[in-house]
Design an enzyme around this catalytic site. Structure first.
Site, PDB file in Angstrom:
ATOM      1  N   ARG A 299      79.426 -53.976  -4.368  1.00  0.00           N
ATOM      2  CA  ARG A 299      78.645 -53.849  -5.993  1.00  0.00           C
ATOM      3  C   ARG A 299      79.562 -54.670  -7.052  1.00  0.00           C
ATOM      4  O   ARG A 299      79.203 -55.894  -7.356  1.00  0.00           O
ATOM      5  CB  ARG A 299      78.338 -52.547  -6.323  1.00  0.00           C
ATOM      6  CG  ARG A 299      77.443 -52.477  -7.675  1.00  0.00           C
ATOM      7  CD  ARG A 299      78.084 -53.001  -8.944  1.00  0.00           C
ATOM      8  NE  ARG A 299      78.975 -52.085  -9.384  1.00  0.00           N
ATOM      9  CZ  ARG A 299      79.849 -52.095 -10.398  1.00  0.00           C
ATOM     10  NH1 ARG A 299      79.787 -53.182 -10.951  1.00  0.00           N
ATOM     11  NH2 ARG A 299      80.675 -51.489 -10.741  1.00  0.00           N
ATOM     12  N   ASP A 300      80.466 -54.108  -7.340  1.00  0.00           N
ATOM     13  CA  ASP A 300      81.393 -54.851  -8.213  1.00  0.00           C
ATOM     14  C   ASP A 300      81.896 -56.095  -7.805  1.00  0.00           C
ATOM     15  O   ASP A 300      82.340 -57.168  -8.439  1.00  0.00           O
ATOM     16  CB  ASP A 300      82.426 -54.023  -8.749  1.00  0.00           C
ATOM     17  CG  ASP A 300      83.265 -54.196 -10.164  1.00  0.00           C
ATOM     18  OD1 ASP A 300      83.011 -55.139 -10.745  1.00  0.00           O
ATOM     19  OD2 ASP A 300      83.869 -53.093 -10.603  1.00  0.00           O
TER      20      ASP A 300
ATOM     21  N   HIS B   5      89.282 -46.765 -12.756  1.00  0.00           N
ATOM     22  CA  HIS B   5      88.760 -48.057 -12.009  1.00  0.00           C
ATOM     23  C   HIS B   5      89.553 -49.250 -12.674  1.00  0.00           C
ATOM     24  O   HIS B   5      89.420 -49.566 -13.883  1.00  0.00           O
ATOM     25  CB  HIS B   5      87.350 -48.090 -12.631  1.00  0.00           C
ATOM     26  CG  HIS B   5      86.527 -49.443 -12.381  1.00  0.00           C
ATOM     27  ND1 HIS B   5      85.442 -49.032 -11.161  1.00  0.00           N
ATOM     28  CD2 HIS B   5      86.526 -50.514 -12.715  1.00  0.00           C
ATOM     29  CE1 HIS B   5      84.967 -50.411 -11.233  1.00  0.00           C
ATOM     30  NE2 HIS B   5      85.411 -51.166 -12.050  1.00  0.00           N
TER      31      HIS B   5
ATOM     32  N   HIS C 215      90.835 -53.118 -12.591  1.00  0.00           N
ATOM     33  CA  HIS C 215      90.852 -54.559 -12.534  1.00  0.00           C
ATOM     34  C   HIS C 215      92.328 -55.113 -12.476  1.00  0.00           C
ATOM     35  O   HIS C 215      92.986 -54.868 -13.044  1.00  0.00           O
ATOM     36  CB  HIS C 215      89.806 -55.352 -13.042  1.00  0.00           C
ATOM     37  CG  HIS C 215      88.277 -55.110 -12.974  1.00  0.00           C
ATOM     38  ND1 HIS C 215      87.596 -56.024 -11.710  1.00  0.00           N
ATOM     39  CD2 HIS C 215      87.675 -54.187 -12.941  1.00  0.00           C
ATOM     40  CE1 HIS C 215      86.389 -55.235 -11.761  1.00  0.00           C
ATOM     41  NE2 HIS C 215      86.441 -54.011 -12.420  1.00  0.00           N
TER      42      HIS C 215
ATOM     43  N   CYS D  75      83.413 -58.739 -13.314  1.00  0.00           N
ATOM     44  CA  CYS D  75      82.096 -58.404 -14.159  1.00  0.00           C
ATOM     45  C   CYS D  75      81.651 -59.862 -14.967  1.00  0.00           C
ATOM     46  O   CYS D  75      82.698 -60.434 -15.661  1.00  0.00           O
ATOM     47  CB  CYS D  75      82.555 -57.392 -15.176  1.00  0.00           C
ATOM     48  SG  CYS D  75      81.083 -57.215 -16.276  1.00  0.00           S
TER      49      CYS D  75
ATOM     50  N   ASN E 155      88.653 -55.992  -8.654  1.00  0.00           N
ATOM     51  CA  ASN E 155      89.251 -54.492  -8.739  1.00  0.00           C
ATOM     52  C   ASN E 155      90.327 -54.545  -7.780  1.00  0.00           C
ATOM     53  O   ASN E 155      90.715 -55.282  -7.102  1.00  0.00           O
ATOM     54  CB  ASN E 155      88.121 -53.556  -7.985  1.00  0.00           C
ATOM     55  CG  ASN E 155      86.923 -53.621  -8.631  1.00  0.00           C
ATOM     56  OD1 ASN E 155      86.145 -54.355  -8.291  1.00  0.00           O
ATOM     57  ND2 ASN E 155      86.745 -52.592  -9.570  1.00  0.00           N
TER      58      ASN E 155
HETATM   59  P1  HMG Z   1      66.912 -56.291 -21.685  1.00  0.00           P
HETATM   60  O1  HMG Z   1      66.576 -57.685 -21.388  1.00  0.00           O
HETATM   61  O2  HMG Z   1      67.417 -55.950 -23.110  1.00  0.00           O
HETATM   62  O3  HMG Z   1      66.007 -55.402 -21.239  1.00  0.00           O
HETATM   63  O4  HMG Z   1      68.163 -55.934 -20.667  1.00  0.00           O
HETATM   64  P2  HMG Z   1      64.128 -55.402 -21.219  1.00  0.00           P
HETATM   65  O5  HMG Z   1      64.141 -53.985 -21.110  1.00  0.00           O
HETATM   66  O6  HMG Z   1      63.993 -55.862 -22.562  1.00  0.00           O
HETATM   67  O7  HMG Z   1      63.993 -56.070 -19.943  1.00  0.00           O
HETATM   68  C1  HMG Z   1      63.974 -57.304 -19.858  1.00  0.00           C
HETATM   69  C2  HMG Z   1      63.387 -57.687 -18.505  1.00  0.00           C
HETATM   70  O8  HMG Z   1      64.170 -57.189 -17.603  1.00  0.00           O
HETATM   71  C3  HMG Z   1      62.000 -57.181 -18.234  1.00  0.00           C
HETATM   72  O9  HMG Z   1      61.453 -58.086 -17.327  1.00  0.00           O
HETATM   73  C4  HMG Z   1      62.447 -55.908 -17.457  1.00  0.00           C
HETATM   74  O10 HMG Z   1      61.247 -55.510 -16.852  1.00  0.00           O
HETATM   75  C5  HMG Z   1      63.420 -56.094 -16.608  1.00  0.00           C
HETATM   76  P3  HMG Z   1      60.276 -59.294 -17.840  1.00  0.00           P
HETATM   77  O11 HMG Z   1      59.271 -58.478 -18.813  1.00  0.00           O
HETATM   78  O12 HMG Z   1      61.079 -60.209 -18.816  1.00  0.00           O
HETATM   79  O13 HMG Z   1      59.823 -59.750 -16.492  1.00  0.00           O
HETATM   80  N1  HMG Z   1      64.268 -54.880 -16.314  1.00  0.00           N
HETATM   81  C6  HMG Z   1      64.503 -54.653 -15.102  1.00  0.00           C
HETATM   82  N2  HMG Z   1      64.296 -55.338 -13.998  1.00  0.00           N
HETATM   83  C7  HMG Z   1      64.783 -54.410 -12.802  1.00  0.00           C
HETATM   84  N3  HMG Z   1      65.326 -53.485 -12.958  1.00  0.00           N
HETATM   85  C8  HMG Z   1      65.943 -53.027 -14.084  1.00  0.00           C
HETATM   86  C9  HMG Z   1      65.346 -53.566 -15.238  1.00  0.00           C
HETATM   87  N4  HMG Z   1      65.508 -53.129 -16.462  1.00  0.00           N
HETATM   88  C10 HMG Z   1      64.735 -54.111 -17.024  1.00  0.00           C
HETATM   89  N5  HMG Z   1      66.669 -51.954 -14.242  1.00  0.00           N
HETATM   90  C11 HMG Z   1      69.276 -54.731 -19.197  1.00  0.00           C
HETATM   91  C12 HMG Z   1      68.929 -54.751 -20.498  1.00  0.00           C
HETATM   92  C13 HMG Z   1      70.148 -53.361 -19.238  1.00  0.00           C
HETATM   93  C14 HMG Z   1      68.155 -54.296 -18.236  1.00  0.00           C
HETATM   94  C15 HMG Z   1      70.224 -55.823 -18.787  1.00  0.00           C
HETATM   95  O14 HMG Z   1      71.076 -56.267 -19.694  1.00  0.00           O
HETATM   96  C16 HMG Z   1      70.896 -55.408 -17.301  1.00  0.00           C
HETATM   97  O15 HMG Z   1      70.533 -55.310 -16.375  1.00  0.00           O
HETATM   98  N6  HMG Z   1      72.170 -55.646 -17.363  1.00  0.00           N
HETATM   99  C17 HMG Z   1      73.059 -55.436 -16.300  1.00  0.00           C
HETATM  100  C18 HMG Z   1      74.482 -56.006 -16.546  1.00  0.00           C
HETATM  101  C19 HMG Z   1      75.120 -55.708 -15.477  1.00  0.00           C
HETATM  102  O16 HMG Z   1      74.810 -55.255 -14.172  1.00  0.00           O
HETATM  103  N7  HMG Z   1      76.862 -56.096 -15.522  1.00  0.00           N
HETATM  104  C20 HMG Z   1      77.665 -55.407 -14.634  1.00  0.00           C
HETATM  105  C21 HMG Z   1      77.770 -54.161 -14.306  1.00  0.00           C
HETATM  106  S1  HMG Z   1      78.867 -53.363 -15.290  1.00  0.00           S
HETATM  107  C22 HMG Z   1      80.445 -53.401 -14.730  1.00  0.00           C
HETATM  108  O17 HMG Z   1      80.733 -54.267 -13.902  1.00  0.00           O
HETATM  109  C23 HMG Z   1      81.746 -52.827 -15.002  1.00  0.00           C
HETATM  110  C24 HMG Z   1      81.975 -51.407 -14.165  1.00  0.00           C
HETATM  111  O18 HMG Z   1      82.497 -52.272 -12.838  1.00  0.00           O
HETATM  112  C25 HMG Z   1      83.058 -50.824 -14.554  1.00  0.00           C
HETATM  113  C26 HMG Z   1      84.245 -51.715 -15.355  1.00  0.00           C
HETATM  114  O19 HMG Z   1      84.932 -52.579 -14.699  1.00  0.00           O
HETATM  115  O20 HMG Z   1      84.695 -51.171 -16.493  1.00  0.00           O
HETATM  116  C27 HMG Z   1      80.867 -50.522 -13.852  1.00  0.00           C
HETATM  117 MG    MG Z   2      84.397 -53.027 -12.509  1.00  0.00          MG
END
Ligand code: HMG
Ligand code: MG
Length: 302
Positions: free
Chosen positions: A15-16, A207, A209, A240, A249
Site C-alpha cells: 500500500r504505502d 510508522h 519513513h 506519500c 518506509n
Molecule cells: P474530494 O475530491 O474532496 O472528494 O477527495 P469528493 O467526495 O468530492 O469526491 C471526488 C470524486 O472522487 C468523486 O468522483 C467521488 O465519487 C470520488 P466524481 O464524481 O468526481 O467522478 N470518490 C471516491 N472514489 C472511490 N473511492 C473513494 C472515493 N471517495 C470519493 N473512497 C478524498 C477526498 C478523501 C476522496 C481524496 O482526497 C482521496 O482519496 N485522498 C486519498 C489520498 C491518499 O490516499 N494519500 C495517501 C495515503 S495517506 C499516507 O500515505 C500516510 C500514511 O502512510 C501514514 C504516514 O506515512 O504518515 C497512512
Molecule cells: Mg506512510
C-alpha cells in the site's frame, strides 16, 4: 531498560510502497507480491487502498487486488479507507480490517484528503461506527506526527489530541506516522510517554519513513519507550504522493535484522520477506533502499 521480547510488524509495501511508484504495476504482480509476503510469517499486511482513483491511480484496482490475494490463515489484510464510499467498496469485497487516516498538520490533511482535521474526524465517525457494527477492525493513522512538509508547526500535544479523538471514535489501534522522515529519537522519547498518559501503548504502532536515514534509530527509540508494533515496508519501498520528497518506509528487512540480532522475536522469516522484495524489485525496475536487503543481495544468491 527492558526492551519488548516480541515485536509485531505491520507490512506497508503493497500500500504505502506501491502508491508511490510511477511505473504501472499490473494487478497480477501486486497479487503475487502480497502472496509472497503472506508466506513470510507477517501477520499484518496492508493490502491496498480504497481511496479516490484520481488521488492514487496506482491503487485504482484495489477491489480486484483484494479479491484475488490468497488470504493466508492467521494473516490480516487491512485496507486504507478515507470515507464511507471507500468503506463500502472495501466491504463489497470482504475486507474485515480497515485503516482511516488523518494527521496532526492541518496543511497536510488539506492536501492529502481535502478536509480539515476536524472534518476528517467527522467523516471517520460514520466510517468507524459502520465498521464496529460490522465487526470490522479499525486502525487510525496520525500522519506528520514529527513534522509537516508544508511548514506548519506540529507539537506532541497536537498529536496527542488527534490520537485521543481517534481512539474515542472507536479505533482499535493507532499508527503514529513520520510521513516525511524528519523525526529523531529525542522526539520519540518526548511523544511516546505523552501518548501513554492517555492511550495504552499496546494500541500504538510507530510508522517511520526513512527519508533522512533516522528511521531505524527511531524504531530503537520506540522500543526503549516500550512500543512493540512497527510499520515497515519490504525493501524500504514507499512514500506519500501528497508529501513532497517523502521516501519509503523503514525497510522490513532492516527492522527484522535489528530485532533478530538483538534476540527480539517477530515470527517473520527474513529470507521470505527478501524473496517478496526481490520479486517486486524486478517489477518496478529500480533498486530497493533497504540496507539489509541490499546486503543480502550482494552476499548471497539464494
Ligand atoms: P474530494 O475530491 O474532496 O472528494 O477527495 P469528493 O467526495 O468530492 O469526491 C471526488 C470524486 O472522487 C468523486 O468522483 C467521488 O465519487 C470520488 P466524481 O464524481 O468526481 O467522478 N470518490 C471516491 N472514489 C472511490 N473511492 C473513494 C472515493 N471517495 C470519493 N473512497 C478524498 C477526498 C478523501 C476522496 C481524496 O482526497 C482521496 O482519496 N485522498 C486519498 C489520498 C491518499 O490516499 N494519500 C495517501 C495515503 S495517506 C499516507 O500515505 C500516510 C500514511 O502512510 C501514514 C504516514 O506515512 O504518515 C497512512
Ligand atoms: Mg506512510
Amino acid at each position: 531498560m527492558t526492551l519488548p521480547k516480541r515485536v509485531t510488524l505491520f507490512e506497508m509495501g503493497a500500500r504505502d510502497g506501491l502508491q508511490n511508484e510511477n511505473a504501472r504495476i499490473s494487478t497480477g504482480d501486486k497479487v503475487r507480491y502480497i502472496d509472497l509476503l503472506s508466506e513470510s510469517g507477517l501477520r499484518w499486511i496492508e493490502a491496498t487502498s480504497f481511496v479516490s482513483p484520481k488521488a492514487i491511480p496506482q491503487l485504482a484496482d484495489a477491489a480486484e487486488v483484494f479479491s484475488r490475494i490468497r488470504k493466508a490463515p492467521g494473516v490480516r489484510y487491512p485496507v486504507l479507507v478515507p470515507n464511507l464510499k471507500g468503506y463500502e467498496r472495501a466491504r463489497a469485497v470482504g475486507a474485515d480490517a480497515i485503516a482511516v487516516f488523518t494527521a496532526a498538520s492541518e496543511n497536510f490533511t488539506r492536501r492529502n484528503i481535502n478536509m480539515t482535521v476536524d472534518e476528517s474526524l467527522e467523516t471517520f465517525r460514520d466510517v468507524v461506527r459502520s465498521a464496529k457494527g460490522d465487526g470490522v477492525w479499525v486502525r487510525g493513522y496520525v500522519s506528520t506526527a514529527f513534522g509537516s512538509p508544508f511548514g506548519d508547526a506540529v507539537t506532541p500535544q497536537m498529536v496527542l489530541d488527534v490520537s485521543v479523538k481517534l481512539m474515542e471514535l472507536g479505533c482499535d489501534e493507532l499508527s503514529i506516522g513520520d510521513t516525511i522522515g524528519v523525526g529523531v529519537p529525542s522526539q520519540i522519547e518526548a511523544l511516546v510517554p505523552l501518548l501513554a498518559t492517555r492511550i495504552p501503548l499496546d494500541k500504538v504502532a510507530l510508522h517511520f519513513h526513512d527519508t533522512r536515514g533516522t528511521a531505524l534509530a527511531n524504531v530503537y527509540a520506540g522500543l526503549q519507550q516500550g512500543v512493540a508494533k512497527f510499520d515497515s515496508s519490504s525493501g524500504g519501498l514507499g512514500g506519500c504522493p501528497y508529501a513532497p520528497g517523502a521516501t519509503g518506509n523503514v525497510g522490513t528487512e532492516d527492522v527484522l535484522y535489528l530485532l533478530h540480532q538483538m534476540g527480539i522475536e517477530t515470527g517473520v522469516d527474513l529470507a521470505k520477506v527478501r524473496a517478496a522484495s526481490r520479486f517486486i524489485a524486478g517489477v518496478i525496475g529500480h533498486t530497493l533502499t533497504s540496507k539489509a536487503y541490499q546486503a543480502m543481495e550482494a552476499t548471497t544468491t539464494t
